[in-house]
Design a protein around this motif. Structure first.
Motif, PDB file in Angstrom:
ATOM      1  N   LYS A  69      38.212  67.446  12.539  1.00  0.00           N
ATOM      2  CA  LYS A  69      37.605  67.243  11.219  1.00  0.00           C
ATOM      3  C   LYS A  69      36.100  67.419  11.275  1.00  0.00           C
ATOM      4  O   LYS A  69      35.491  67.985  10.351  1.00  0.00           O
ATOM      5  CB  LYS A  69      37.965  65.853  10.702  1.00  0.00           C
ATOM      6  CG  LYS A  69      39.425  65.697  10.299  1.00  0.00           C
ATOM      7  CD  LYS A  69      39.718  64.287   9.820  1.00  0.00           C
ATOM      8  CE  LYS A  69      41.186  64.138   9.446  1.00  0.00           C
ATOM      9  NZ  LYS A  69      41.500  62.742   8.995  1.00  0.00           N
ATOM     10  N   SER A 125      42.853  68.853  20.452  1.00  0.00           N
ATOM     11  CA  SER A 125      43.987  68.224  19.765  1.00  0.00           C
ATOM     12  C   SER A 125      43.600  66.943  19.044  1.00  0.00           C
ATOM     13  O   SER A 125      44.386  66.412  18.254  1.00  0.00           O
ATOM     14  CB  SER A 125      45.116  67.932  20.762  1.00  0.00           C
ATOM     15  OG  SER A 125      44.666  67.132  21.832  1.00  0.00           O
ATOM     16  N   GLU A 161      42.377  64.880  16.284  1.00  0.00           N
ATOM     17  CA  GLU A 161      42.249  65.169  14.854  1.00  0.00           C
ATOM     18  C   GLU A 161      40.881  64.800  14.305  1.00  0.00           C
ATOM     19  O   GLU A 161      40.341  65.493  13.432  1.00  0.00           O
ATOM     20  CB  GLU A 161      43.351  64.430  14.082  1.00  0.00           C
ATOM     21  CG  GLU A 161      44.758  64.950  14.371  1.00  0.00           C
ATOM     22  CD  GLU A 161      45.817  64.280  13.521  1.00  0.00           C
ATOM     23  OE1 GLU A 161      45.442  63.445  12.657  1.00  0.00           O
ATOM     24  OE2 GLU A 161      47.005  64.583  13.707  1.00  0.00           O
ATOM     25  N   ASN A 162      40.314  63.723  14.792  1.00  0.00           N
ATOM     26  CA  ASN A 162      38.988  63.318  14.316  1.00  0.00           C
ATOM     27  C   ASN A 162      37.926  64.333  14.728  1.00  0.00           C
ATOM     28  O   ASN A 162      37.024  64.662  13.937  1.00  0.00           O
ATOM     29  CB  ASN A 162      38.636  61.933  14.855  1.00  0.00           C
ATOM     30  CG  ASN A 162      39.494  60.837  14.259  1.00  0.00           C
ATOM     31  OD1 ASN A 162      39.888  60.920  13.096  1.00  0.00           O
ATOM     32  ND2 ASN A 162      39.792  59.820  15.051  1.00  0.00           N
TER      33      ASN A 162
END
Length: 327
Positions: free
Chosen positions: A64, A58, A60-61
């Motif tokens: 990516k 979960s 987000e970094n």
């Protein structure tokens, strides 16, 4: 009271046996000795062995960073910062299913799942051999998903036949094309979850598929015994008090209740009640109940039939036996 004493004594014997063992001399693919630690939770013994995609990513970094990586290792996993991750297109059973973190699972969306050690419950320990059952439902799979009746070697073979089932072939990486099942060579559960060195300490078990292992005294749908490294529990094993289970199949046994992983939830597994975050799933046993169905364990932990073999929302709860050279 007598039953409780017997079960307590047996459990104590298991604990005594397993705590004498902390590791074995085999090595993993990196040449590192395999070390398996035994631990207890709620008074029950567990160990971690092998690995499988489980928890959704979960962060987000991190997502990516994972999106930038196109190469995978021999297990099909992305490697990043010493960890492995599985890229997976979500296929939830219902559109309103959510991960435990509260995020709705979107059908067709790509998610990343962390590959984590598989947690096994120790059912039995004897002379360096350990019978294990996965604590969680790791994936979903049809018991058998093709023609209702096959003719093999001149005999009628029905959907509920474990010997010629899809799930047995998938668990063990067998080529099932001779009996109308996919070829799972090098892509079965055993191939994905374990290194070659780990496979070497998994025993080939004589899996008893006789009528005595089912829920009937007469059962025309039983199959031959099989020799497998990975298998499903039988009806009788699922009500065996020596494994800690209640001996009454219709009893709602909390020790049979198994939760699905995030990965299994995104792979079509059914759960009891998504509204209150009840992640308990249903899981197949190997014992036939009818020609078209097998016994399964419900959300509440009772052992029931009939679980239609065509169901693709039942969780997979593997069992296996490992053998160590105790140090």
């Amino acid at each position: 009271m007598i039953k409780l004493v017997k079960k307590s004594c047996l459990f104590l014997m298991i604990l005594v046996a397993i705590f004498t063992m902390t590791s074995c001399g085999d090595e993993d693919n990196n040449g590192t000795p395999i070390s398996i630690q035994i631990y207890t939770e709620n008074g029950r013994p567990y160990l971690n062995f092998g690995r499988y995609p489980q928890t959704v990513v979960s962060d987000e970094n991190l997502i990516k960073e994972l999106e930038k990586i196109t190469e995978t290792n021999s297990f099909g996993y992305i490697e990043y910062n010493g960890e492995e991750y599985k890229k997976h297109v979500a296929d939830p059973l219902f559109y309103y299913y959510k991960f435990p973190n509260g995020d709705t699972i979107v059908h067709g969306q790509i998610y990343y799942f962390k590959v984590e050690p598989i947690k096994w419950r120790v059912l039995k320990a004897s002379d360096g051999s350990y019978k294990l059952l996965s604590e969680y439902l790791l994936d979903s799979k049809q018991f058998y998903g093709s023609t209702p009746e096959r003719i093999i070697d001149g005999n009628s073979v029905y959907e509920s036949n474990y010997e010629y089932s899809t799930i047995r072939a998938w668990l063990n990486g067998y080529n099932g094309t001779n009996y109308d099942v996919e070829d799972y060579t090098n892509k079965g559960f055993i191939d994905i979850a374990f290194t070659e060195e780990e496979k070497a300490i998994i025993k080939t078990t004589l899996v008893d598929n006789s009528v005595e292992t089912t829920n009937y005294s007469i059962n025309p749908y039983v199959c031959n015994n099989t020799n497998d490294k990975i298998y499903l529990l039988s009806y009788q094993e699922a009500i065996n008090p020596l494994y800690g289970f209640n001996s009454d199949g219709v009893y709602k046994d909390s020790l049979k209740v198994a939760k699905v992983t995030d990965y299994a939830l995104a792979s079509n597994c059914i759960i009891a009640n998504p509204n209150n975050n009840n992640m308990a799933g249903e899981w197949f046993l190997r014992s036939p109940d009818r020609f078209f169905g097998v016994c399964f364990v419900s959300f509440d932990g009772d052992v029931t039939g009939v679980g239609n073999c065509l169901r693709d929302d039942c969780g997979v709860r593997p069992a296996l036996e490992i053998e160590y050279t105790i140090q």
